[in-house]
Write a protein that holds these residues in place. Sequence first.
Motif, PDB file in Angstrom:
ATOM      1  N   GLN A   1       0.823  -1.219   0.000  1.00  0.00           N
ATOM      2  CA  GLN A   1       0.000   0.000   0.000  1.00  0.00           C
ATOM      3  C   GLN A   1       0.858   1.271   0.000  1.00  0.00           C
ATOM      4  O   GLN A   1       0.419   2.324   0.437  1.00  0.00           O
ATOM      5  CB  GLN A   1      -0.927   0.004   1.220  1.00  0.00           C
ATOM      6  CG  GLN A   1      -1.960  -1.102   1.200  1.00  0.00           C
ATOM      7  CD  GLN A   1      -2.838  -1.105   2.441  1.00  0.00           C
ATOM      8  OE1 GLN A   1      -2.863  -0.150   3.213  1.00  0.00           O
ATOM      9  NE2 GLN A   1      -3.557  -2.188   2.644  1.00  0.00           N
ATOM     10  N   LEU A   2       2.084   1.153  -0.521  1.00  0.00           N
ATOM     11  CA  LEU A   2       2.991   2.295  -0.506  1.00  0.00           C
ATOM     12  C   LEU A   2       2.479   3.453  -1.364  1.00  0.00           C
ATOM     13  O   LEU A   2       2.702   4.613  -1.053  1.00  0.00           O
ATOM     14  CB  LEU A   2       4.378   1.864  -0.992  1.00  0.00           C
ATOM     15  CG  LEU A   2       5.478   2.926  -0.972  1.00  0.00           C
ATOM     16  CD1 LEU A   2       5.708   3.435   0.450  1.00  0.00           C
ATOM     17  CD2 LEU A   2       6.777   2.387  -1.546  1.00  0.00           C
ATOM     18  N   LEU A   3       1.766   3.132  -2.430  1.00  0.00           N
ATOM     19  CA  LEU A   3       1.239   4.184  -3.302  1.00  0.00           C
ATOM     20  C   LEU A   3      -0.245   4.400  -3.059  1.00  0.00           C
ATOM     21  O   LEU A   3      -0.983   3.450  -2.776  1.00  0.00           O
ATOM     22  CB  LEU A   3       1.474   3.832  -4.781  1.00  0.00           C
ATOM     23  CG  LEU A   3       2.847   4.251  -5.327  1.00  0.00           C
ATOM     24  CD1 LEU A   3       3.917   3.267  -4.899  1.00  0.00           C
ATOM     25  CD2 LEU A   3       2.818   4.371  -6.828  1.00  0.00           C
ATOM     26  N   PHE A   4      -0.671   5.623  -3.125  1.00  0.00           N
ATOM     27  CA  PHE A   4      -2.088   5.942  -2.979  1.00  0.00           C
ATOM     28  C   PHE A   4      -2.445   7.100  -3.905  1.00  0.00           C
ATOM     29  O   PHE A   4      -1.568   7.849  -4.357  1.00  0.00           O
ATOM     30  CB  PHE A   4      -2.435   6.268  -1.517  1.00  0.00           C
ATOM     31  CG  PHE A   4      -1.951   7.614  -1.046  1.00  0.00           C
ATOM     32  CD1 PHE A   4      -2.863   8.606  -0.714  1.00  0.00           C
ATOM     33  CD2 PHE A   4      -0.592   7.903  -0.909  1.00  0.00           C
ATOM     34  CE1 PHE A   4      -2.427   9.854  -0.257  1.00  0.00           C
ATOM     35  CE2 PHE A   4      -0.155   9.133  -0.461  1.00  0.00           C
ATOM     36  CZ  PHE A   4      -1.080  10.117  -0.138  1.00  0.00           C
ATOM     37  N   ALA A   5      -3.723   7.230  -4.207  1.00  0.00           N
ATOM     38  CA  ALA A   5      -4.180   8.298  -5.107  1.00  0.00           C
ATOM     39  C   ALA A   5      -4.130   9.633  -4.369  1.00  0.00           C
ATOM     40  O   ALA A   5      -4.662   9.759  -3.260  1.00  0.00           O
ATOM     41  CB  ALA A   5      -5.603   8.001  -5.562  1.00  0.00           C
ATOM     42  N   SER A   6      -3.467  10.611  -4.965  1.00  0.00           N
ATOM     43  CA  SER A   6      -3.307  11.901  -4.292  1.00  0.00           C
ATOM     44  C   SER A   6      -3.223  13.032  -5.315  1.00  0.00           C
ATOM     45  O   SER A   6      -3.180  12.806  -6.523  1.00  0.00           O
ATOM     46  CB  SER A   6      -2.056  11.871  -3.422  1.00  0.00           C
ATOM     47  OG  SER A   6      -1.916  13.079  -2.710  1.00  0.00           O
ATOM     48  N   PHE A   7      -3.179  14.244  -4.779  1.00  0.00           N
ATOM     49  CA  PHE A   7      -3.102  15.444  -5.611  1.00  0.00           C
ATOM     50  C   PHE A   7      -1.806  16.187  -5.287  1.00  0.00           C
ATOM     51  O   PHE A   7      -1.309  16.116  -4.157  1.00  0.00           O
ATOM     52  CB  PHE A   7      -4.287  16.374  -5.332  1.00  0.00           C
ATOM     53  CG  PHE A   7      -5.614  15.776  -5.692  1.00  0.00           C
ATOM     54  CD1 PHE A   7      -6.190  16.007  -6.931  1.00  0.00           C
ATOM     55  CD2 PHE A   7      -6.294  14.970  -4.791  1.00  0.00           C
ATOM     56  CE1 PHE A   7      -7.413  15.454  -7.268  1.00  0.00           C
ATOM     57  CE2 PHE A   7      -7.519  14.411  -5.112  1.00  0.00           C
ATOM     58  CZ  PHE A   7      -8.084  14.655  -6.360  1.00  0.00           C
ATOM     59  N   SER A   8      -1.268  16.885  -6.279  1.00  0.00           N
ATOM     60  CA  SER A   8      -0.090  17.711  -6.034  1.00  0.00           C
ATOM     61  C   SER A   8      -0.278  19.075  -6.687  1.00  0.00           C
ATOM     62  O   SER A   8      -1.063  19.223  -7.633  1.00  0.00           O
ATOM     63  CB  SER A   8       1.177  17.034  -6.551  1.00  0.00           C
ATOM     64  OG  SER A   8       1.090  16.825  -7.940  1.00  0.00           O
ATOM     65  N   LEU A   9       0.438  20.042  -6.146  1.00  0.00           N
ATOM     66  CA  LEU A   9       0.306  21.431  -6.580  1.00  0.00           C
ATOM     67  C   LEU A   9       1.641  21.943  -7.096  1.00  0.00           C
ATOM     68  O   LEU A   9       2.680  21.734  -6.469  1.00  0.00           O
ATOM     69  CB  LEU A   9      -0.146  22.284  -5.389  1.00  0.00           C
ATOM     70  CG  LEU A   9      -0.150  23.801  -5.593  1.00  0.00           C
ATOM     71  CD1 LEU A   9      -1.498  24.243  -6.138  1.00  0.00           C
ATOM     72  CD2 LEU A   9       0.116  24.518  -4.275  1.00  0.00           C
ATOM     73  N   SER A  10       1.617  22.614  -8.234  1.00  0.00           N
ATOM     74  CA  SER A  10       2.797  23.321  -8.742  1.00  0.00           C
ATOM     75  C   SER A  10       2.441  24.798  -8.801  1.00  0.00           C
ATOM     76  O   SER A  10       1.371  25.162  -9.307  1.00  0.00           O
ATOM     77  CB  SER A  10       3.169  22.825 -10.136  1.00  0.00           C
ATOM     78  OG  SER A  10       3.452  21.452 -10.107  1.00  0.00           O
ATOM     79  N   TYR A  11       3.314  25.621  -8.259  1.00  0.00           N
ATOM     80  CA  TYR A  11       3.060  27.064  -8.277  1.00  0.00           C
ATOM     81  C   TYR A  11       4.285  27.747  -8.862  1.00  0.00           C
ATOM     82  O   TYR A  11       5.345  27.806  -8.241  1.00  0.00           O
ATOM     83  CB  TYR A  11       2.783  27.568  -6.858  1.00  0.00           C
ATOM     84  CG  TYR A  11       2.484  29.046  -6.788  1.00  0.00           C
ATOM     85  CD1 TYR A  11       1.373  29.586  -7.435  1.00  0.00           C
ATOM     86  CD2 TYR A  11       3.312  29.908  -6.069  1.00  0.00           C
ATOM     87  CE1 TYR A  11       1.099  30.947  -7.373  1.00  0.00           C
ATOM     88  CE2 TYR A  11       3.044  31.270  -6.001  1.00  0.00           C
ATOM     89  CZ  TYR A  11       1.935  31.778  -6.656  1.00  0.00           C
ATOM     90  OH  TYR A  11       1.660  33.125  -6.608  1.00  0.00           O
TER      91      TYR A  11
END
Length: 557
Positions: free
Chosen positions: A345-355
């Motif tokens: 379960q090392l990977l999970f669905a997520s969001f990331s931000l670039s600014y």
Amino acid sequence: MFVSDLRKEFYDIIKGKRVLILAHFDIDSICASKILQSLFKADHILYTVVPVQTHTDLVNAVQQHCEQIKHILLINCGGCLDLVDLLQPEEDLIFFLADNHRPLEVTNIYNDGQIRIISKLGDDEEVPAFDDVFREDESDEDSEESDGEGGKRRRFDEETLEKKRDRRLWEQQRQKILFDYTQFSSYGSSTAALMFDLAWKLSKDSNELLWWAIVGETDGLMREITERGKYLLGSATFQNHVSRLNHKTQDEHALDCIKISFDKDLQMAMYRHWSLVESMRHSVYTATSLRLWTLKGEKKLHELLAELGLPLTQCKQEYCGMDINLKAEVQTLLEGKAEKYGLSQLLFASFSLSYGFRCRFSASDYVYATSALLEPNDRDKTAAEAFLDVTDSLSMSKMGVLEKGIETGKQQLGAIYRQVQTFLDMNQVISAGPFLYATVIEGTPDARFFAAPHCLSFLARFTLRAHVQVARSKKSRSLPLIITTPDVRSAEPGLCLVCGIPPISEESHRNFFGKAFEQAAMKTGAKADMEFFDSNIIRLGAEDRSKFFDAMISLLS
């Protein structure tokens, strides 16, 4: 009463009015209040934000502002309290409740309009029927008749006795229904997500507001108050908004462009802003799966990195300074070997931000950083100042505050890891029969970190998972944990914080400790302060700890 149309029955009513926002001390609340503030500024709605941490804070805030303000919004606080009884408000004062704590108080649910609940109940949440918990009092006039001298004497005829018996049985049934309803505490969906939904319906949504909602949702997952299935459903909704809002930004100038992406991410704490080795050591999932506090675990980590072809010197330096080719392959390499090393379960669905041209930030990075800012290890900083720091850190124009939060978050995770290692090395996680317990010893150098609700909860979750990994008995998976620590942040001496969490074998995150703590305190007469909105955390007199634990053993056996 429940509000069915958020726009008509909430937002349109407060337009042109002055609003008092009472926000709880958690990341979801702060994100929700940020979204609302953005909407209020756009529509020129006057507002005041007051952070509240305890029931007393709530009462004081309402008393202080009730003369100037007639519309009060409570974010993640007050829903489990009988607000009318607690506050004795004027009839023209209207409360809007957006609280993710469950179960909601039935008197708030069935209030005729002074209290309006804008949170949504889940499909699995059941509320007692009105007739089962409320009943008109029988008049005594029917059971009395005049005697010959103008006085009154009570008739105890068969009909009266039958009414009394019926009333007694109804009261017993009512108590059982209310006990079953309030026995477990849990959490509903994210309030920040609810406020973003309002912004979307008002056509005032943006990438920045969407990001705050995502951080609020991720906070629930990381605090283990949101079940993974519900998180995935919420993520699917956010993914649609990400697709809708982010295709427009392709051609915009990159310096001040906010770009949100949805992808698989590593379940590792702030690894983009740390070294891979340190991140894996201080992350609950990797540390407990590989038992990194042991020499054997350390060896296994080195073996994993060698098999991936990642040089140890590269993995021990800051992630941003790693070889660019290795950095690009880290996630793919770890995914390939995850199953072999028990990291499925090392990977999970997520969001990331670039600014702009800055480093990418994941939603979990934000949660670690803002949680650390909310409970700083700084004696000079007040709770209100910490709340404002978190509010600032969410603004794209104040990324420096967020970066400070990331550094503070590393210190906090370091303190938690060291304490977990101490618990395990010294065999300080003890079985009391129906539950496990551990105590942070007074004088511990890192004790100040743990004298705060969210950090103590994180320590409890890390400790329980680590203990289950090393325990010989399989029974430990089904045992809850109570952890206590000296309340060194309190001005009053001789107090400790007590936190209870459910066993890791439980799929749902329902917690019975709130009710159990209340009963144990009543039974022992212990000096217990149940002022926190999270009922599984209480403040207790240290001298009462022994008899309180005895009562807990008796209750849960």
